[in-house]
Scaffold this motif. Structure first.
Motif, mmCIF file in Angstrom:
data_model
loop_
_atom_site.group_PDB
_atom_site.id
_atom_site.type_symbol
_atom_site.label_atom_id
_atom_site.label_comp_id
_atom_site.label_asym_id
_atom_site.label_seq_id
_atom_site.Cartn_x
_atom_site.Cartn_y
_atom_site.Cartn_z
ATOM 1 N N SER A 770 1.850 9.874 -5.704
ATOM 2 C CA SER A 770 2.238 8.564 -6.230
ATOM 3 C C SER A 770 3.616 8.572 -6.875
ATOM 4 O O SER A 770 4.279 7.525 -6.950
ATOM 5 C CB SER A 770 1.197 8.087 -7.249
ATOM 6 O OG SER A 770 1.080 9.023 -8.321
ATOM 7 N N TRP A 773 6.106 7.279 -4.317
ATOM 8 C CA TRP A 773 5.918 5.967 -3.697
ATOM 9 C C TRP A 773 7.078 5.003 -3.925
ATOM 10 O O TRP A 773 7.459 4.286 -2.990
ATOM 11 C CB TRP A 773 4.608 5.349 -4.176
ATOM 12 C CG TRP A 773 3.397 6.086 -3.652
ATOM 13 C CD1 TRP A 773 3.382 7.032 -2.674
ATOM 14 C CD2 TRP A 773 2.051 5.925 -4.083
ATOM 15 N NE1 TRP A 773 2.106 7.479 -2.467
ATOM 16 C CE2 TRP A 773 1.252 6.813 -3.315
ATOM 17 C CE3 TRP A 773 1.409 5.128 -5.031
ATOM 18 C CZ2 TRP A 773 -0.116 6.928 -3.469
ATOM 19 C CZ3 TRP A 773 0.039 5.216 -5.186
ATOM 20 C CH2 TRP A 773 -0.722 6.120 -4.411
ATOM 21 N N ARG A 777 8.836 3.336 -0.735
ATOM 22 C CA ARG A 777 8.839 1.887 -0.511
ATOM 23 C C ARG A 777 10.258 1.395 -0.257
ATOM 24 O O ARG A 777 10.503 0.584 0.651
ATOM 25 C CB ARG A 777 8.208 1.169 -1.699
ATOM 26 C CG ARG A 777 6.681 1.171 -1.683
ATOM 27 C CD ARG A 777 6.119 0.192 -2.701
ATOM 28 N NE ARG A 777 6.286 0.678 -4.062
ATOM 29 C CZ ARG A 777 5.359 1.355 -4.752
ATOM 30 N NH1 ARG A 777 4.191 1.611 -4.188
ATOM 31 N NH2 ARG A 777 5.587 1.737 -5.982
ATOM 32 N N GLY A 790 1.400 -1.282 1.941
ATOM 33 C CA GLY A 790 0.206 -2.085 1.727
ATOM 34 C C GLY A 790 -0.987 -1.223 1.396
ATOM 35 O O GLY A 790 -0.863 0.001 1.241
ATOM 36 N N ASN A 791 -2.133 -1.842 1.312
ATOM 37 C CA ASN A 791 -3.321 -1.149 0.831
ATOM 38 C C ASN A 791 -4.332 -0.840 1.926
ATOM 39 O O ASN A 791 -5.443 -0.393 1.642
ATOM 40 C CB ASN A 791 -3.991 -1.982 -0.273
ATOM 41 C CG ASN A 791 -3.036 -2.291 -1.412
ATOM 42 O OD1 ASN A 791 -2.193 -1.473 -1.747
ATOM 43 N ND2 ASN A 791 -3.155 -3.487 -1.983
ATOM 44 N N LYS A 793 -5.681 0.996 5.680
ATOM 45 C CA LYS A 793 -5.697 2.348 6.225
ATOM 46 C C LYS A 793 -4.479 2.630 7.095
ATOM 47 O O LYS A 793 -4.057 3.779 7.237
ATOM 48 C CB LYS A 793 -6.973 2.576 7.033
ATOM 49 C CG LYS A 793 -8.229 2.631 6.188
ATOM 50 C CD LYS A 793 -9.449 2.952 7.055
ATOM 51 C CE LYS A 793 -10.705 3.057 6.210
ATOM 52 N NZ LYS A 793 -11.896 3.394 7.031
ATOM 53 N N HIS A 795 -1.483 1.613 6.499
ATOM 54 C CA HIS A 795 -0.266 1.652 5.690
ATOM 55 C C HIS A 795 0.008 3.077 5.220
ATOM 56 O O HIS A 795 -0.918 3.876 5.065
ATOM 57 C CB HIS A 795 -0.391 0.721 4.481
ATOM 58 C CG HIS A 795 -0.503 -0.720 4.841
ATOM 59 N ND1 HIS A 795 -1.604 -1.486 4.527
ATOM 60 C CD2 HIS A 795 0.350 -1.543 5.506
ATOM 61 C CE1 HIS A 795 -1.441 -2.721 4.964
ATOM 62 N NE2 HIS A 795 -0.255 -2.780 5.572
ATOM 63 N N PRO A 798 0.864 2.401 -0.836
ATOM 64 C CA PRO A 798 0.359 1.119 -1.348
ATOM 65 C C PRO A 798 1.478 0.263 -1.919
ATOM 66 O O PRO A 798 2.575 0.755 -2.222
ATOM 67 C CB PRO A 798 -0.629 1.560 -2.431
ATOM 68 C CG PRO A 798 -0.155 2.890 -2.872
ATOM 69 C CD PRO A 798 0.435 3.543 -1.669
ATOM 70 N N PHE A 800 1.284 -1.253 -4.763
ATOM 71 C CA PHE A 800 1.272 -1.204 -6.225
ATOM 72 C C PHE A 800 1.568 0.219 -6.693
ATOM 73 O O PHE A 800 1.472 1.173 -5.926
ATOM 74 C CB PHE A 800 -0.089 -1.648 -6.764
ATOM 75 C CG PHE A 800 -1.200 -0.681 -6.422
ATOM 76 C CD1 PHE A 800 -1.563 0.333 -7.305
ATOM 77 C CD2 PHE A 800 -1.872 -0.771 -5.201
ATOM 78 C CE1 PHE A 800 -2.567 1.230 -6.982
ATOM 79 C CE2 PHE A 800 -2.875 0.116 -4.881
ATOM 80 C CZ PHE A 800 -3.231 1.124 -5.766
ATOM 81 N N GLN A 801 1.937 0.334 -7.959
ATOM 82 C CA GLN A 801 2.223 1.644 -8.554
ATOM 83 C C GLN A 801 1.214 1.887 -9.677
ATOM 84 O O GLN A 801 1.132 1.095 -10.614
ATOM 85 C CB GLN A 801 3.649 1.696 -9.115
ATOM 86 C CG GLN A 801 4.094 3.067 -9.575
ATOM 87 C CD GLN A 801 4.296 4.042 -8.421
ATOM 88 O OE1 GLN A 801 4.384 3.625 -7.263
ATOM 89 N NE2 GLN A 801 4.332 5.323 -8.725
ATOM 90 N N SER A 832 -5.153 12.428 -5.438
ATOM 91 C CA SER A 832 -3.922 12.118 -4.708
ATOM 92 C C SER A 832 -2.712 12.802 -5.299
ATOM 93 O O SER A 832 -1.653 12.796 -4.715
ATOM 94 C CB SER A 832 -3.692 10.612 -4.685
ATOM 95 O OG SER A 832 -3.566 10.122 -6.018
#
Length: 833
Positions: A770, A773, A777, A790-791, A793, A795, A798, A800-801, A832
């Motif tokens: 994370s 990310w 992005r 995105g959220n 499978k 993607h 995600p 969001f953070q 993760s």
């Protein structure tokens, strides 16, 4: 020579289907002198004196030291008034055959010399270099098992805080560019004592080279260290001969004929034929030229992972249809004049044809395109004391021209000078390409490179050790532990290898980012089965805290033991950079049967509970022997097996000279199949390289998507580190691919230099982290791939953070086991982070 003085021979392997082999295997009569010439390279490999055949120096009467002395007090206990040779090393002294200073020290001791060790001396003054007194013969200088710059700095040029080769892992106990600093201090301590440098740091800097840490081309280390002699590669033969000749009173300035040595001199000696490097590989228009060891450019269909593949892709070899019948007459004409091997022959119509008399392999490194910068071809002029050879490229080569070929043993190749390669990237790439073509001990010629008013002279590489010689080297009386001076201090490097066995040297993989082949060579040197089993018993009986588990049975590669060319004459004449790329050579013996038997006998040694394989596995070779994979997976994997696909995309893999990802997939399937049969939960640990030359952001994105599809979360990732002399380092510095002919108008290869982009490539490898990310992005948006944010499978990252996940992930603690690389089930996944 009359045709009556002839012998009928077959010199190509019977299974070869190339048209050159057909010509020779049709029982053509070849003059006996030609046969002797064809075998010259093979004979050179056999003529080296046995390593232990020298008459011992008188000091052998003093006996064997329990450990080589590091202080005057230890010398007094041994009854020595002085040392014959003092080895200065940047590593802590560990008397174990995995450490270079121990092998060289014990080998010289076996020759009858008194050897002392100066380990990690304080380099801020010359006084610590006087601790053992003045050596009788010479100082031997090495940075240690690692290059001091690689040891000290990360691939992002950040200073490391630890050093696995120092007591308690403390960093900063050796200087940057240790060989140069130690050599200068030793000279200051005792002026007039010969300085001999060696080890991997000196080997990789023996000619002008790109230095990643200063971001410029530096001179040969010989010039900076002001050393008398440089020993490159595995230096056992060279250092033994040197020591005995110095002991006989021969001055070091006159010792200029030892293989595997380099030195500086003014001018060139008489009786040598100088060949400009542009005659071997012209950095301008490429036309047919007289190069007896050039390999042909056979047309083949491109394959996945290799758009410029050679004829050995998927077993494809040239056939008789690839050349017209007139080629036979050319080969016959060349044979009559006694050439060393069959030169590139051109036929009417100007088509380029070639035949290798001693090898059935084609070099994947050439192409037929032309370009500008023809002026670069004439990189130097003839010197007064040497002959200069020039070949007319515009006409076909007649018998008279072939007669003029110089004697190979008295030929030298002139590389572009230091000043030229420093200022011209094209000439740097050209010099790198020619250098790598002159690395086979069976056919390499001497190399010279001008540095100002002096010449750096490189003799041909050392002759590899035989199995019997290597056995004797590993049977020397090592204590197998750190020197007693260190007391209870930890030595992480020793703790990692103290229960492991080195069974071979060298690597014929030819990976462009790796420096093993530049140092140890491509010819595999294997120990005998009996020697390996004896060392296993010795580890069991003499190594502290042994629990019955051998931690590794390997070397530079786990599964190259006893693999070699099927014919020693072919091996001696080969000019390929790799035996396994773009496909496994048809002349390579890939039988893993002896290795399987070795594994079984190792497990059967009394007191041995388990034998693990921790060295990197060459999986494309292993696929040739499913039985080997089964044996490995059933008995020799301790939960994790290291494997290095390095990438998934064709572009980077071609620049690395690595097999396509399909080979990895086939190996993975067999690994998982045999793991299920064994009832074991075992994982592959795949290694990948970020920011390698030839890699784009799109390539890294595709790799990240492949990782996610396969549910892989790499924990250990590395960014490309350009080490001196590596072909990939040439790509990094010049933006030119030296695997193809070097041309000024060549399509540049993509290079990742900026720190921000290097970190982005590493972030793609750790797509699941994370902390990466935000960067991913931003990169995906700039690449027009916001659809991967995105959220779902499908993607990659995600939208969001998570709270608190804004910084970089904390590094894994040294010595801790790697985390599982594959999610065991869909319902149970590791964290993760």
């Amino acid at each position: 020579m009359s045709l009556g003085d002839a012998t009928e021979v077959k010199i190509m392997p019977p299974r070869s289907r190339c048209w050159a082999a057909r010509v020779y295997n049709a029982r053509y009569s070849i003059p006996s002198a030609v046969i002797r010439g064809l075998r010259q390279g093979d004979a050179a490999m056999q003529q080296a004196p046995d390593l232990f055949s020298y008459r011992k120096h008188w000091a052998y009467k003093l006996g064997t030291a329990p450990e080589l002395p590091m202080t005057r007090a230890e010398m007094d206990l041994l009854g020595w008034d002085r040392c014959d040779i003092i080895i200065v090393t940047g590593d802590a002294y560990v008397d174990h055959p995995s450490f270079g200073m121990a092998i060289i020290g014990r080998l010289l001791e076996a020759q009858g010399f008194r050897v002392g060790i100066l380990s990690q001396p304080d380099w801020t003054s010359a006084e610590p270099f006087r601790a053992l007194g003045k050596p009788e013969l010479f100082f031997g200088i090495t940075a240690g098992n690692m290059d001091s710059m690689v040891n000290r700095y990360t691939s992002d040029r950040r200073r490391r805080s630890d050093d696995a080769y120092s007591p308690d892992g403390v960093g900063g106990r050796r200087p940057d560019r240790s060989v140069t600093v130690y050599a200068q201090r030793a000279r200051e301590a005792f002026h007039g004592v010969p300085i001999v440098i060696g080890g991997i740091e000196a080997s990789l800097r023996r000619i002008a080279h790109f230095d990643y840490w200063s971001d410029r081309v530096r001179r040969s280390v010989l010039a900076d260290a002001k050393a008398d002699l440089l020993l490159f590669g595995n230096a056992e033969r060279a250092i033994v001969e040197l020591a005995h000749r110095l002991a006989r009173g021969e001055p070091i300035a006159s010792i200029r004929d030892i293989r595997g040595t380099a030195f500086m001199r003014r001018g060139l000696p008489e009786g040598w034929t100088e060949i400009d490097a542009s005659e071997l590989d012209q950095p301008g228009p490429v036309r047919p030229h007289l190069n007896p060891y050039e390999t042909p450019d056979w047309p083949v269909e491109p394959t996945a992972g290799n758009d410029d593949a050679g004829p050995y892709v998927r077993g494809r070899q040239p056939t008789c249809a690839d050349a017209p019948a007139e080629a036979g007459s050319k080969l016959r004409a060349a044979a009559k004049v006694g050439v060393e091997t069959i030169a590139r022959a051109t036929v009417q119509g100007g088509a380029k044809l070639a035949a290798q008399a001693a090898a059935g392999a084609a070099d994947n490194t050439g192409d037929n395109k032309t370009g500008p910068n023809t002026a670069r071809a004439n990189t130097t002029s003839a010197k007064p004391n040497s002959q200069s050879i020039s070949v007319d490229h515009s006409v076909d080569h007649s018998v008279d021209q072939l007669r003029q070929r110089p004697v190979r043993a008295r030929s030298l190749v002139r590389l572009p000078s230091f000043e030229q390669v420093r200022d011209d990237p094209v000439l740097y790439a050209h010099a790198s390409r020619v250098f790598h073509l002159e690395t086979n001990p069976g056919n390499a010629r001497a190399l010279v490179q001008r540095h100002g008013e002096r010449e750096v002279w490189l003799n041909p590489p050392p002759i590899p050790l035989s199995s019997a010689e290597l056995d004797q080297v590993y049977a020397l009386p090592y204590s197998r532990r750190p020197h007693s001076e260190y007391g209870q201090a930890r030595l992480p490097a020793w703790e990692m290898i103290r229960h492991s066995i080195n069974i071979m040297r060298g690597c014929f993989g030819g990976c462009t980012f790796c420096s093993i082949t530049e140092h140890e060579g491509r010819i595999i040197q294997s120990r005998s089965e009996a020697s390996i089993l004896d060392e296993i018993a010795e580890v069991r009986d003499r190594t502290p805290a042994f629990t019955g588990i051998i931690s590794d049975l390997g070397g530079p590669t786990a599964n190259m033991w006893r693999l070699s060319c099927k014919d020693s004459r072919i091996e001696a004449a080969c000019r390929r950079l790799s035996c396994v790329y773009p496909g496994i050579c048809g002349n390579l013996n890939t039988d893993h049967g002896p290795l399987i038997q070795l594994y079984r006998k190792a497990r059967a040694v009394p007191g041995i509970k388990r034998v693990l394989i921790a060295s990197g596995l060459r999986y494309d070779l292993a696929l040739r022997s499913p039985e080997y994979i089964r044996e490995l997976v059933m008995h020799h994997v301790g939960g994790y097996l290291k494997i290095a696909p390095e990438h998934t995309e064709p572009g980077p893999l071609a620049a690395m000279m690595k097999p396509g990802i399909g080979s990895y997939e086939r190996f993975r399937q067999l690994f998982e199949r045999y793991s299920r049969e064994a009832g074991k939960e075992q994982y592959l640990i795949p290694y990948f390289i970020a920011a390698h030359p030839g890699t784009s952001d799109e390539d890294m994105l595709n790799l990240a998507l492949w990782l996610k599809r396969n549910r892989l979360r790499p924990d250990q990732v590395q960014a490309f580190l350009p080490t001196p002399l590596a072909l990939a380092s040439t790509m990094y510095h010049t933006g030119i691919n030296p695997l193809r002919r070097v041309r000024g108008d060549a399509k540049p290869i993509s290079v990742v230099r900026k720190l921000r982009q290097r970190r982005l490539h590493k972030a793609f490898l750790r797509w699941h982290d994370s902390a990466n990310w935000p960067d991913l992005r931003a990169a995906l948006k700039s690449m027009g791939r916001a659809d991967l944010i995105g959220n779902g499978k499908h993607h990659l990252v995600p939208a969001f953070q998570p709270g608190g996940a804004v910084g970089r992930a904390a590094p894994r603690r040294a010595g801790s086991p790697p985390r599982a690389q594959r999610w065991p089930t869909k319902r149970r996944r590791p964290d993760s982070g």
